[in-house]
Motif scaffolding. Structure first.
Motif, mmCIF file in Angstrom:
data_model
loop_
_atom_site.group_PDB
_atom_site.id
_atom_site.type_symbol
_atom_site.label_atom_id
_atom_site.label_comp_id
_atom_site.label_asym_id
_atom_site.label_seq_id
_atom_site.Cartn_x
_atom_site.Cartn_y
_atom_site.Cartn_z
ATOM 1 N N GLN A 149 0.855 -1.184 0.000
ATOM 2 C CA GLN A 149 0.000 0.000 0.000
ATOM 3 C C GLN A 149 0.889 1.232 0.000
ATOM 4 O O GLN A 149 1.772 1.369 0.849
ATOM 5 C CB GLN A 149 -0.887 0.024 1.237
ATOM 6 N N PHE A 150 0.630 2.128 -0.952
ATOM 7 C CA PHE A 150 1.411 3.343 -1.070
ATOM 8 C C PHE A 150 0.623 4.537 -0.548
ATOM 9 O O PHE A 150 -0.608 4.547 -0.569
ATOM 10 C CB PHE A 150 1.810 3.583 -2.531
ATOM 11 N N GLU A 151 1.345 5.545 -0.125
ATOM 12 C CA GLU A 151 0.735 6.787 0.335
ATOM 13 C C GLU A 151 0.341 7.622 -0.886
ATOM 14 O O GLU A 151 1.044 7.644 -1.894
ATOM 15 C CB GLU A 151 1.743 7.555 1.196
ATOM 16 N N TYR A 152 -0.805 8.303 -0.777
ATOM 17 C CA TYR A 152 -1.273 9.203 -1.834
ATOM 18 C C TYR A 152 -1.302 10.631 -1.307
ATOM 19 O O TYR A 152 -1.720 10.870 -0.179
ATOM 20 C CB TYR A 152 -2.671 8.807 -2.308
ATOM 21 N N VAL A 153 -0.841 11.572 -2.128
ATOM 22 C CA VAL A 153 -0.886 12.992 -1.797
ATOM 23 C C VAL A 153 -1.534 13.699 -2.980
ATOM 24 O O VAL A 153 -1.076 13.548 -4.121
ATOM 25 C CB VAL A 153 0.535 13.553 -1.528
ATOM 26 N N THR A 195 2.583 8.312 -4.206
ATOM 27 C CA THR A 195 3.986 8.584 -3.931
ATOM 28 C C THR A 195 4.715 7.252 -3.836
ATOM 29 O O THR A 195 4.098 6.192 -3.912
ATOM 30 C CB THR A 195 4.150 9.359 -2.608
ATOM 31 N N GLU A 196 5.992 7.269 -3.642
ATOM 32 C CA GLU A 196 6.773 6.048 -3.461
ATOM 33 C C GLU A 196 6.877 5.658 -1.985
ATOM 34 O O GLU A 196 7.533 4.680 -1.652
ATOM 35 C CB GLU A 196 8.164 6.203 -4.084
ATOM 36 N N ASN A 197 6.217 6.415 -1.101
ATOM 37 C CA ASN A 197 6.227 6.103 0.329
ATOM 38 C C ASN A 197 5.284 4.938 0.611
ATOM 39 O O ASN A 197 4.093 5.016 0.320
ATOM 40 C CB ASN A 197 5.795 7.315 1.158
ATOM 41 N N ILE A 198 5.820 3.886 1.190
ATOM 42 C CA ILE A 198 5.022 2.714 1.533
ATOM 43 C C ILE A 198 4.386 2.942 2.895
ATOM 44 O O ILE A 198 5.074 3.287 3.853
ATOM 45 C CB ILE A 198 5.896 1.444 1.538
ATOM 46 N N LYS A 199 3.053 2.739 2.968
ATOM 47 C CA LYS A 199 2.384 2.935 4.252
ATOM 48 C C LYS A 199 1.917 1.626 4.879
ATOM 49 O O LYS A 199 1.421 1.619 5.988
ATOM 50 C CB LYS A 199 1.230 3.925 4.135
#
Length: 105
Positions: A36-40, A45-49
């Motif tokens: 699951q990736f973070e959305y802005v 984004t490439e940030n994994i949450k």
């Protein structure tokens, strides 16, 4: 997993036990780990949450459990136990998260 009403606004072990009883085995039905990736601003984004795996238990529809740390993928249909399984009811849905899992059989 669906429920009929919202009872809590935070993850609790009590909510998880209400929907996933500990006396019935839980089997892993995941072929691969979902990232699951973070959305802005509606952009990924490439940030994994987190990471999600699918499970099934007699009497329940298949359900997902989210993990903050990437878990080791159990064998297909392995019986597992969760460490600190928690659930939250939002509208008519139930969401689960756990610290980790282990294969018991």
């Amino acid at each position: 997993m669906k429920t009929s009403f919202n009872q809590s606004n935070q993850y609790t072990e009590q909510t998880a036990r209400k929907f996933v009883p500990t006396n019935i085995p839980v089997k892993c039905v995941t072929a691969h780990i979902e990232t699951q990736f973070e959305y802005v601003d509606k952009q990924r984004t490439e940030n994994i949450k987190g990471y999600k795996l699918w499970f099934v238990q007699e009497g329940n529809n298949p359900f997902t459990v989210k993990f903050e740390q990437k878990p080791e993928l159990p064998p297909f249909l392995a019986i597992v136990e969760f460490e600190k399984l928690e659930g939250i009811e939002i509208r008519s849905n139930v969401y689960f998260k756990a610290d980790s899992l282990k294969v018991v059989k």
